[in-house]
Design an enzyme around this catalytic site. Structure first.
Site, mmCIF file in Angstrom:
data_model
loop_
_atom_site.group_PDB
_atom_site.id
_atom_site.type_symbol
_atom_site.label_atom_id
_atom_site.label_comp_id
_atom_site.label_asym_id
_atom_site.label_seq_id
_atom_site.Cartn_x
_atom_site.Cartn_y
_atom_site.Cartn_z
ATOM 1 N N GLU A 1 0.864 -1.192 0.000
ATOM 2 C CA GLU A 1 0.000 0.000 0.000
ATOM 3 C C GLU A 1 0.899 1.240 0.000
ATOM 4 O O GLU A 1 1.149 1.845 1.037
ATOM 5 C CB GLU A 1 -0.929 -0.021 1.225
ATOM 6 C CG GLU A 1 -1.928 -1.178 1.169
ATOM 7 C CD GLU A 1 -2.594 -1.468 2.512
ATOM 8 O OE1 GLU A 1 -2.556 -0.617 3.408
ATOM 9 O OE2 GLU A 1 -3.150 -2.570 2.643
ATOM 10 N N ASN B 1 0.417 -4.470 11.160
ATOM 11 C CA ASN B 1 -0.794 -3.945 11.806
ATOM 12 C C ASN B 1 -1.542 -5.027 12.589
ATOM 13 O O ASN B 1 -2.716 -4.880 12.909
ATOM 14 C CB ASN B 1 -1.718 -3.292 10.777
ATOM 15 C CG ASN B 1 -2.676 -2.302 11.412
ATOM 16 O OD1 ASN B 1 -2.351 -1.687 12.436
ATOM 17 N ND2 ASN B 1 -3.866 -2.161 10.843
ATOM 18 N N ARG B 2 -0.851 -6.134 12.895
ATOM 19 C CA ARG B 2 -1.378 -7.156 13.806
ATOM 20 C C ARG B 2 -0.310 -7.519 14.835
ATOM 21 O O ARG B 2 -0.429 -8.493 15.531
ATOM 22 C CB ARG B 2 -1.721 -8.459 13.034
ATOM 23 C CG ARG B 2 -2.681 -8.302 11.895
ATOM 24 C CD ARG B 2 -4.093 -7.962 12.363
ATOM 25 N NE ARG B 2 -5.001 -7.923 11.220
ATOM 26 C CZ ARG B 2 -5.119 -6.891 10.384
ATOM 27 N NH1 ARG B 2 -4.406 -5.804 10.589
ATOM 28 N NH2 ARG B 2 -5.956 -6.932 9.375
ATOM 29 N N GLU C 1 -7.906 4.947 5.108
ATOM 30 C CA GLU C 1 -7.866 4.225 3.834
ATOM 31 C C GLU C 1 -8.056 5.285 2.767
ATOM 32 O O GLU C 1 -9.138 5.840 2.629
ATOM 33 C CB GLU C 1 -8.999 3.197 3.780
ATOM 34 C CG GLU C 1 -8.962 2.165 4.894
ATOM 35 C CD GLU C 1 -7.892 1.103 4.674
ATOM 36 O OE1 GLU C 1 -7.286 1.084 3.578
ATOM 37 O OE2 GLU C 1 -7.665 0.304 5.591
HETATM 38 ZN ZN ZN Z 1 -3.251 -1.521 5.085
#
Ligand code: ZN
Ligand code: NAG
Ligand code: NAG
Ligand code: NAG
Ligand code: NAG
Length: 496
Positions: free
Chosen positions: A127, A185-186, A307
């Protein structure tokens, strides 16, 4: 015929539910049970998929900065805008790529009584829009300082820290995870489940962020992602893993901040999938071990997950338009740190010392801390409401005051009195004011003299004089502090 239509309708309705799994979440199947994400990794089919994906993204990478291009861009920004910028690294990725940060402020690297904001891009390697936009943002701020009011406000009143890429290895591998294929992000400790509790085994990128929050007292932040168009706010998870709206204590404030982003965006707020272009994380789909909730819980930092493009990896020629769509959102979100909320500093009444006290709002189960050095605090709040602000510090009496918060920020300074114990001594002493010691010394000297009666009168006079002098001194110190306060949104100022 009717059946076909209703099937078509159903699949259209269902589409949004599959779509988000590709965006913020990990699982590419409909099984989005958060930390089960790794289960789909590996296996032959997956491998082939990744190869194809790599080819596709590698072609798309044309026109995007490589990691070394990014490093050069950051460093040349630092040189070109040395008056308002400082470049530093918060650590290294698994493969040893430095995690460069640009700090933007009129006094970069100096601590001031001002709020700090951070932007993090490219948390997911595939991303990359955020890392490009953040360089454009930094350069735009530099070019418009003292020309554009918003740029000037941000540079003068905020310390903005920008980490364009948290996951440079994932970027060069053209995939979501880092070099160990862990979804960053985990990878943060979680409030509901005992995952990632052993900080020592977390990914170096994660640890770098955690250390960063210990060094810098951030008021708010945002991480930039792709794959959807929505501003996501806490909580990201639920206690029972159900997919339901689950607001944090500051739900109103977060809805406000997320709306600042979506409403300033070209068309985020027009979303049909998300009302107003914002969403609670858990109501979209729960995740565990995310960075956003960790920031709010452990860092005292209000973080959003943004986002910013439906397409995770659009062709590079779309970047200028994406910058155009997001520019005002980014600027307004950072500026909201000084344009809204309650701000001020906290002093002790005995010697005017700054106190790193806690600030809470009655009815909101959340506490922020004033900074160590200047004891400035920045409490974000949704505008328009009556709030009771409470300042507490061990050894001092708490103070509270009511404020009516309009569209503008309010300034409330607190002067706290030391707690007196039953024996009459101050619980909290050791400030610079040496009046107490001096008068005590004189007292001892006089008492040993021969003319006790005269001494007594003299002592009384002396005590009164020294008390008065002491009082003057304290008032002056507090006054000086208040005068030098870099107050934000100066319109309304209260001292409590
Ligand atoms: Zn992401
Ligand atoms: C997701 O997968 C796990 C493990 O394979 C399974 O136990 C669980 O029931 C699945 N959840 C859903 C919603 O399919
Ligand atoms: C926003 O505009 C872009 C570009 O025109 C378009 O692709 C996208 O579908 C729009 N999104 C919404 C929610 O209107
Ligand atoms: C306030 O939040 C803490 C966790 O931060 C929790 O342990 C506590 O029970 C909450 N108190 C109330 C009154 O909800
Ligand atoms: C006051 O006197 C005590 C004991 O004599 C000493 O420890 C303390 O440092 C003094 N405080 C100041 C502010 O001078």
């Amino acid at each position: 015929m009717k059946l076909i239509f209703s099937l078509l309708f159903l699949s259209l309705k269902l589409f949004p539910f599959f779509h988000p799994a590709i965006a913020r979440g990990g699982a590419r199947t409909s099984n989005t049970s958060g930390f089960m994400d790794h289960s789909y990794v590996g296996g032959w089919a997956r491998h082939l998929f990744e190869e194809n994906q790599f080819q596709k993204l590698d072609n798309l990478a044309q026109g995007y900065m490589t990691n070394s291009d990014l490093e050069k861009a950051i460093k040349s920004f630092g040189q070109r805008c040395a008056n308002i910028a400082r470049i530093y690294s918060i650590g290294k990725s698994v493969r040893g790529v430095p995690l460069w940060v640009m700090e933007i402020s009129d006094k970069p690297g100096e601590e001031e009584a001002e709020p700090a904001f951070k932007f993090i891009g490219n948390v997911h390697g595939d991303e990359p829009v955020g890392r490009e936009l953040l360089l454009l943002l930094a350069n735009w701020l530099c070019d418009n300082y003292m020309k554009d009011p918003l740029a000037t406000l941000i540079i003068n009143k905020v310390h903005l820290h920008i980490l364009p890429s948290m996951n440079p290895d994932g970027f060069s591998l053209r995939r979501r995870g880092n070099a160990n294929n862990i979804d960053l992000n985990r990878d943060f400790p979680d409030q509901f489940f005992p995952i990632n509790d052993d900080v020592d085994v977390l990914q170096p990128e994660t640890k770098a962020i955690m250390r960063w929050l210990e060094e810098i007292h951030f008021t708010a932040s945002a991480s930039l992602h792709g794959g959807a168009l929505v501003a996501n706010y806490p909580w990201d998870g639920t206690r029972d893993k159900s997919k339901n709206y689950f607001g944090c204590p500051d739900d109103d404030t977060f809805r406000f901040l997320a709306s600042v982003y979506s409403r300033s965006h070209y068309n985020m707020s027009l979303s049909e999938e998300f009302k107003g272009g914002i969403t609670n994380g858990a109501s979209w789909y729960p995740i565990y071990g995310g960075m956003q909730d960790w920031n709010y819980i452990y860092g005292g930092c209000f973080e959003l997950t943004l986002e910013i493009s439906d397409d995770k990896w659009p062709t590079a020629n779309e970047l200028p338009i994406l910058w155009h769509f997001n520019k005002m959102s980014m600027l307004n979100l950072v500026a909201s740190l000084v344009k809204t909320g309650v701000h001020g500093r906290i002093f002790s009444s005995d010697c005017g010392r700054p106190l790193p006290a806690s600030v809470a709002i009655k009815g909101i189960n959340y506490t922020i801390k004033a900074s160590q050095t200047f004891a400035d605090y920045h409490r974000l709040l949704a505008p328009g409401g009556r709030f009771e602000v409470v300042a507490t510090m061990p050894g001092y009496k708490s103070k509270r005051t009511h404020i009516l918060l309009g569209e503008e920020a309010a300034t409330v300074d607190f002067v706290l009195d030391p707690e007196i114990t039953p024996t009459g001594t101050l619980l909290r002493s050791g400030c610079d004011c040496s009046c107490d010691n001096k008068s005590r010394l004189r007292l001892v000297g006089f008492l040993s003299g021969p003319q006790l009666e005269l001494s007594f009168i003299l002592i009384l006079i002396l005590i009164l004089i020294s008390m008065f002098l002491c009082f003057l001194l304290k008032r002056r110190t507090i006054f000086t502090y208040l005068k030098h306060r870099q107050s934000v949104g100066q319109k309304r100022s209260i001292v409590v």
